[in-house]
Write an enzyme that holds these catalytic residues in place. Structure first.
Site, PDB file in Angstrom:
ATOM      1  N   LYS A 178       2.440  -2.722  -2.656  1.00  0.00           N
ATOM      2  CA  LYS A 178       2.529  -1.434  -1.969  1.00  0.00           C
ATOM      3  C   LYS A 178       1.168  -0.821  -1.629  1.00  0.00           C
ATOM      4  O   LYS A 178       1.074   0.052  -0.777  1.00  0.00           O
ATOM      5  CB  LYS A 178       3.331  -0.454  -2.816  1.00  0.00           C
ATOM      6  CG  LYS A 178       4.801  -0.797  -2.952  1.00  0.00           C
ATOM      7  CD  LYS A 178       5.583  -0.458  -1.690  1.00  0.00           C
ATOM      8  CE  LYS A 178       7.079  -0.529  -1.920  1.00  0.00           C
ATOM      9  NZ  LYS A 178       7.843  -0.089  -0.732  1.00  0.00           N
ATOM     10  N   SER A 193       9.892   4.960  -6.654  1.00  0.00           N
ATOM     11  CA  SER A 193      10.253   4.764  -8.060  1.00  0.00           C
ATOM     12  C   SER A 193       9.053   4.304  -8.872  1.00  0.00           C
ATOM     13  O   SER A 193       9.141   4.171 -10.082  1.00  0.00           O
ATOM     14  CB  SER A 193      11.377   3.732  -8.183  1.00  0.00           C
ATOM     15  OG  SER A 193      10.916   2.446  -7.801  1.00  0.00           O
ATOM     16  N   ASN A 230       6.003   1.896  -7.504  1.00  0.00           N
ATOM     17  CA  ASN A 230       4.971   1.038  -6.929  1.00  0.00           C
ATOM     18  C   ASN A 230       4.326   1.644  -5.688  1.00  0.00           C
ATOM     19  O   ASN A 230       3.105   1.640  -5.553  1.00  0.00           O
ATOM     20  CB  ASN A 230       5.554  -0.345  -6.629  1.00  0.00           C
ATOM     21  CG  ASN A 230       5.845  -1.129  -7.898  1.00  0.00           C
ATOM     22  OD1 ASN A 230       5.266  -0.857  -8.952  1.00  0.00           O
ATOM     23  ND2 ASN A 230       6.740  -2.093  -7.803  1.00  0.00           N
TER      24      ASN A 230
END
Length: 328
Positions: free
Chosen positions: A63, A88, A90
């Site tokens: 990411k 959530s 990353n």
């Protein structure tokens, strides 16, 4: 060392469509600040395939690519407004890492049940966290409220053209490391940002998005030709990073005609893939990051010597990872 971000392109409007040319620009931007992650050979059922080890990024996941491309493209006035992201864990860390390097204030909307290791790492990178209930609250609505309240720029985890292009930089690296276009790339899929980026980066390759069972919204949307949302009765999954309730039109428009049919994997198949990666590659892979490998090991995707599996992240809860290994 202070980063020198690439100059913004004034000809790119906020609603521009992601392109392969944009992916190539993103690959240059990422290569200027990060070394390529390894492409490792591994044998599966007698065939040598390749594993792209994205858990070795500074934030433990791919990411960082999309986050850097998005934030470094902001002009000075947008940087001064700060950014808001939903994740959530990353994408949260990727945005927080890029924001700290560029001197941008970052607010991350995260589920209260996100792994503690991801919450702690995001805070350690200097981001402010706003928690929401999953299930129960609409994370995009929470993010929209924060954007309006702060006057900030939204950095969507997958439905953003710069993010899509940034994730596609992994495909440019893969082709350079392999010395040719891979025959197929198998990738974990949440909202479809990585799969879309890879499809643009490697147009000659077959792209296989892999999602958790019951959360295969990209796969179902590709079949239906329209956005399909997860039901309220969607099952629990250990793949916390792969649980958006729906893909977005921008992702579906890229993937239509460029992607193979979606594949869904079970929690047990994912755990088996985590154990395989640890035993054979000596790598720690989080559940969502092991989804593509799970599909390959389960025989749900054909392989040849040009197959690349993306291991997207390694931000595991230590106790749960130990339990997964012990169960094998």
């Amino acid at each position: 060392m202070n980063a020198q971000p690439p100059a913004s392109d004034p000809n790119r409007s906020p609603d521009h469509a992601p392109t392969r040319e944009g992916v190539l620009r993103a690959a240059e931007a990422v290569a200027a600040i990060l070394p390529p992650t390894p492409l490792l050979p591994v044998e599966v059922s007698g065939t040598r395939i390749w594993a792209k080890a994205e858990m070795l990024q500074p934030v433990g996941a791919f990411k960082i690519r999309g986050a850097w491309h998005r934030l470094s493209a902001l002009d000075e006035s947008d940087r001064a407004r700060g950014v808001v992201a939903v994740s959530s864990g990353n994408h949260a860390q990727g945005v927080a890492w890029a924001a700290r390097r560029l001197g941008i204030a970052a607010t991350i909307v995260m589920p209260r049940d996100a792994p503690q290791v991801k919450l702690d790492a995001t805070r350690a990178l200097g981001a402010e966290i706003v928690l929401y209930e999953r299930p129960g609250e609409d994370r995009d609505a929470v993010a929209a409220r924060e954007v309006e309240r702060r006057g900030a720029v939204l950095v969507h985890a997958f439905a953003d053209p710069w993010v899509i292009e940034g994730q596609g930089s992994a495909g440019i690296e893969i082709a350079e490391q392999l010395g040719r276009a891979p025959s197929r790339i198998v990738a974990p899929c949440g909202g479809g940002g990585l799969s879309a980026g890879l499809a643009l980066a490697c147009p000659q390759s077959r792209i296989h998005p892999v999602e958790p069972e019951g959360w295969d919204m990209v796969g179902r949307s590709l079949v239906a030709g329209r956005i399909v949302r997860a039901g309220e009765d969607a099952p629990k999954t250990i793949c916390d990073a792969l649980q958006p309730t729906a893909t977005a039109p921008i992702n579906l428009s890229v993937l239509n005609g460029r992607s193979e049919p979606g594949v869904a994997v079970s929690d047990e198949e994912v755990r088996a893939a985590q154990r395989f990666a640890f035993a054979r590659l000596r790598l720690v892979v989080e559940p969502g990051g092991a989804a593509a490998l799970a599909a390959v090991l389960a025989g749900k995707v054909p392989v040849d010597d040009g197959t690349v599996v993306v291991l997207t992240g390694g931000n595991c809860d230590p106790q749960r990872f130990a339990e997964t290994l012990a169960a094998g």
